[in-house]
Design a protein around this motif. Structure first.
Motif, PDB file in Angstrom:
ATOM      1  N   THR A   1      -4.376   3.362   1.718  1.00 49.96           N
ATOM      2  CA  THR A   1      -4.103   2.340   0.705  1.00 49.96           C
ATOM      3  C   THR A   1      -2.899   1.506   1.118  1.00 49.96           C
ATOM      4  O   THR A   1      -2.067   1.969   1.911  1.00 49.96           O
ATOM      5  CB  THR A   1      -3.846   2.981  -0.684  1.00 49.96           C
ATOM      6  OG1 THR A   1      -3.573   1.949  -1.620  1.00 49.96           O
ATOM      7  CG2 THR A   1      -2.677   3.938  -0.668  1.00 49.96           C
ATOM      8  N   SER A   2      -2.826   0.300   0.567  1.00 50.14           N
ATOM      9  CA  SER A   2      -1.651  -0.530   0.816  1.00 50.14           C
ATOM     10  C   SER A   2      -0.701  -0.479  -0.378  1.00 50.14           C
ATOM     11  O   SER A   2       0.344  -1.111  -0.374  1.00 50.14           O
ATOM     12  CB  SER A   2      -2.097  -1.969   1.071  1.00 50.14           C
ATOM     13  OG  SER A   2      -2.882  -2.410  -0.007  1.00 50.14           O
ATOM     14  N   ASP A   3      -1.093   0.270  -1.412  1.00 51.52           N
ATOM     15  CA  ASP A   3      -0.265   0.360  -2.628  1.00 51.52           C
ATOM     16  C   ASP A   3       0.954   1.255  -2.432  1.00 51.52           C
ATOM     17  O   ASP A   3       1.012   2.043  -1.505  1.00 51.52           O
ATOM     18  CB  ASP A   3      -1.097   0.978  -3.766  1.00 51.52           C
ATOM     19  CG  ASP A   3      -1.955  -0.055  -4.449  1.00 51.52           C
ATOM     20  OD1 ASP A   3      -1.925  -1.210  -4.021  1.00 51.52           O
ATOM     21  OD2 ASP A   3      -2.646   0.316  -5.404  1.00 51.52           O
TER      22      ASP A   3
ATOM     23  N   LYS B   1      -0.944  -4.297   4.008  1.00 47.02           N
ATOM     24  CA  LYS B   1      -1.889  -5.094   3.218  1.00 47.02           C
ATOM     25  C   LYS B   1      -2.750  -5.979   4.122  1.00 47.02           C
ATOM     26  O   LYS B   1      -3.950  -6.117   3.896  1.00 47.02           O
ATOM     27  CB  LYS B   1      -1.088  -5.963   2.230  1.00 47.02           C
ATOM     28  CG  LYS B   1      -1.926  -6.831   1.339  1.00 47.02           C
ATOM     29  CD  LYS B   1      -2.517  -6.038   0.204  1.00 47.02           C
ATOM     30  CE  LYS B   1      -3.326  -6.902  -0.726  1.00 47.02           C
ATOM     31  NZ  LYS B   1      -4.537  -7.428  -0.162  1.00 47.02           N
TER      32      LYS B   1
END
Lengths: 448, 151
Positions: free
Chosen positions: B54-56, B133
């Protein structure tokens, strides 16, 4: 310094400014600095509560920032909602003007990808057919033919995704627009240091049948990671004033129903309800603030009905609600709940929206109305005003609310489906403070 | 010889004691190698394959299980070689659903989801790695292009 010299300097300065602006447009294209918040520009118009003007407003808008669960929710009472919707509405007008061949059938994966990428999700309180939606947003007709949808996603480049709930199919209409992308950029910049974790049920696989699961949540239910905070509202009954029936308000209601107070027959029931009997029908107003009208003949002629179309009927009903609300001093926003999917809908239900959240009465709606041939045949309204109490409260965690509701069925069920779960004010008709809570709509319980 | 046998017995007893101590310490930490007694108390719904990228800055883990099952979440600390408690015990209710948001401080984050119910316990290891991201966007573009190509 002679005049000619001053003129030359001004001319030179104008040329320099001109070149600078041209450079911005040609090279940079960004005429505002990053982080500039155009949401701060004050709206030029005061927010009004006319139902007729709110028929196609979504219940809420989610801005998906492209980070998997970093999403921001906007409710109808916020100015940002108005601005995002204004941008979305331009795109929707273009999309619904497109020929049928431009609505490409896409897979559900495309729909879910759009929701996890940079996009704006419009969640509507009722289902629309393409034709009814198009006419309500001001188009004369549309070639699009969706049977019933309540969810629209607009991607950052302007592509419109529509989920048809009735045929369970997904469509994409390619519209080129940078408006939504700009809004997402502003929201991301504005909230870059804020954490807002909102997953959709499909993100968490709570809609999918694997892992011995017995509770299923519809894929588009938003799952908030924290309790939701909202202002406490106080419910007021506009019929009563200082514990007496407000005769001025009653007079206003009679006018709205085209009843002549001098000729109407009236009596009071044992519970204090006022009953007005006229040739057109019977109007009853209870001290609890419940108004009901039943036509005895043709009913009351609704103004503005030009055809038997859904658009014509609901517009007339919305205008009628506006009249009743004006007569009773109700300034609450309202939204359509009943589906607008057939060409000639005649029955409609509405709910109040207070402080941006829906108000849910137990087993009934704020307004139930039925038309027949352009006349009002039946009308019921729970008359309520909602005012801010000045304090804020939090809902329980979503999972605690869900557990509480399901606990009632736990012993007898093998499966349960939840179609809607949202923060709301649950009104039991009492005149007191209403706290934000969870409204949970159970669609199907499979017994053991 | 007797001394040797006693020493060996003591060593074995020590090993058992360590196991017991570590079990008791599950309140605040759990070894990365911990094993549960069963595998069917909970079912991890997200990440379905027990690993994700994930990029979170955060990740939401979701699971389903029987009502009454207690769930705790631990994060592996490389410097201390132990998984430390980050989400205290939460009991699954009538819905059978569970979800929790965990922070992702490192590029590679290892979590232990520990479930216990009626004397049985289950340990599930989850790996969440962080990606830029831009990488996620590129991957999405590649996927979309392939899908368009296949149409």
């Amino acid at each position: 310094m002679n005049k000619e010299r001053v003129k030359s300097i001004i001319l030179a300065l104008l040329i320099i400014f001109n070149l600078m602006l041209a450079e911005k447009i040609l090279v940079d294209k960004k005429l505002w600095p990053s982080g500039y918040n155009f949401f701060n520009i004050r709206a030029s118009h005061k927010s009004d509560y006319s139902i007729i003007g709110h028929l196609t407003l979504p219940e809420k808008i989610f801005v998906n920032t492209g980070y998997q669960s970093s999403r921001f929710e906007y409710l109808r009472n916020s100015e940002d909602f108005t601005k995002i919707y204004a941008a979305a509405n331009i795109i929707l007008q273009k999309a619904f003007s497109e020929p049928l061949k431009n609505a490409a059938s896409v897979s559900s994966d495309s729909w879910y990808s759009a929701l996890t990428a940079k996009s704006v999700y419009l969640s509507y309180p009722c289902r629309f057919s393409a034709q009814n939606f198009a006419s309500l947003i001001g188009l004369t007709s549309t070639e699009l033919s969706f049977s019933g949808f309540s969810d629209i996603v607009i991607s950052e480049n302007g592509n419109v995704y529509i989920k048809d709930d009735i045929t369970n199919s997904f469509y994409r209409i390619d519209i080129s627009s940078s408006e939504i992308g700009a809004i997402i950029g502003v929201v991301s910049d504005e909230y870059q240091n804020e954490e807002s974790v909102i997953n959709y049920s499909f993100d968490l696989n709570f809609d999918k049948d694997f892992g011995d699961q017995k509770t299923f949540l519809s894929p588009m239910i938003p799952i908030y990671s924290a309790p939701v905070a909202a202002e406490v509202m106080i419910s007021q009954n506009p019929i009563m004033r200082d514990e007496e029936i407000n005769q001025k308000t009653i007079g206003g209601i009679l006018t709205a129903f085209s009843i002549n107070p001098n000729t109407v027959r009236r009596y009071t029931e044992a519970d204090g309800s006022l009953v007005f009997v006229e040739n057109n029908g019977i109007l009853k107003i209870s001290p609890q603030g419940v108004l009901s009208f039943t036509a005895s003949d043709t009913g009351i002629k609704l103004s503005g009905v030009v055809s038997q179309s859904t658009h014509s009927n609901i517009s007339a009903i919305a205008e009628f609600i506006d009249k009743v609300n004006a007569a009773t001093g109700i300034e609450s926003d309202m939204c359509v709940i009943s589906p607008l999917i057939s060409d000639m809908e005649q029955s409609f239900t509405f709910d109040y929206i207070a402080n941006g959240l829906p108000v849910k009465f137990d087993g009934q709606n704020a307004v139930t109305a039925k038309t027949e041939n352009g006349y009002l045949a039946e009308y019921t309204q729970i008359l309520r005003k909602y005012i801010h109490a000045g304090t804020t409260e939090q809902t329980p965690l979503y999972i605690e609310a869900l557990d509480d509701v399901i606990a009632d069925y736990q012993d007898s069920m093998s499966e349960i489906s939840i179609t809607k779960m949202q923060p709301a004010y649950l009104d039991d008709l009492s005149m007191d403070e209403k706290y934000p809570d969870w409204f949970i709509d159970i669609d199907n319980v499979i017994a053991q | 010889m007797t001394k040797r046998i006693i020493s060996m017995l003591l060593a074995v007893m020590m090993l058992f004691a360590i196991q017991c101590v570590s079990f008791a310490a599950y309140e605040t930490s759990i070894p990365l190698t911990a094993q549960g007694s069963t595998t069917d108390l909970i079912y991890i719904k997200r990440p379905q394959s027990h690993s994700a990228s994930t990029s979170d800055k955060t990740y939401t883990i979701s699971a389903v299980g029987a009502s009454g099952t207690n769930i705790r979440v631990y994060r592996y600390s490389e410097s201390e070689n132990i998984c430390k408690l980050i989400k205290s015990a939460k009991q699954i209710g009538a819905s059978g659903l569970y979800s929790t948001v965990v922070d992702l401080p490192d590029n590679n984050n290892t979590f232990i989801v520990y479930a216990e119910n009626g004397g049985a316990d289950q340990v599930v290891k989850i790996e969440i790695s962080k990606v830029k991201k831009s990488t996620v966007d590129k991957l999405k573009n590649v996927t979309v292009n392939i899908l368009n190509f296949l149409k």
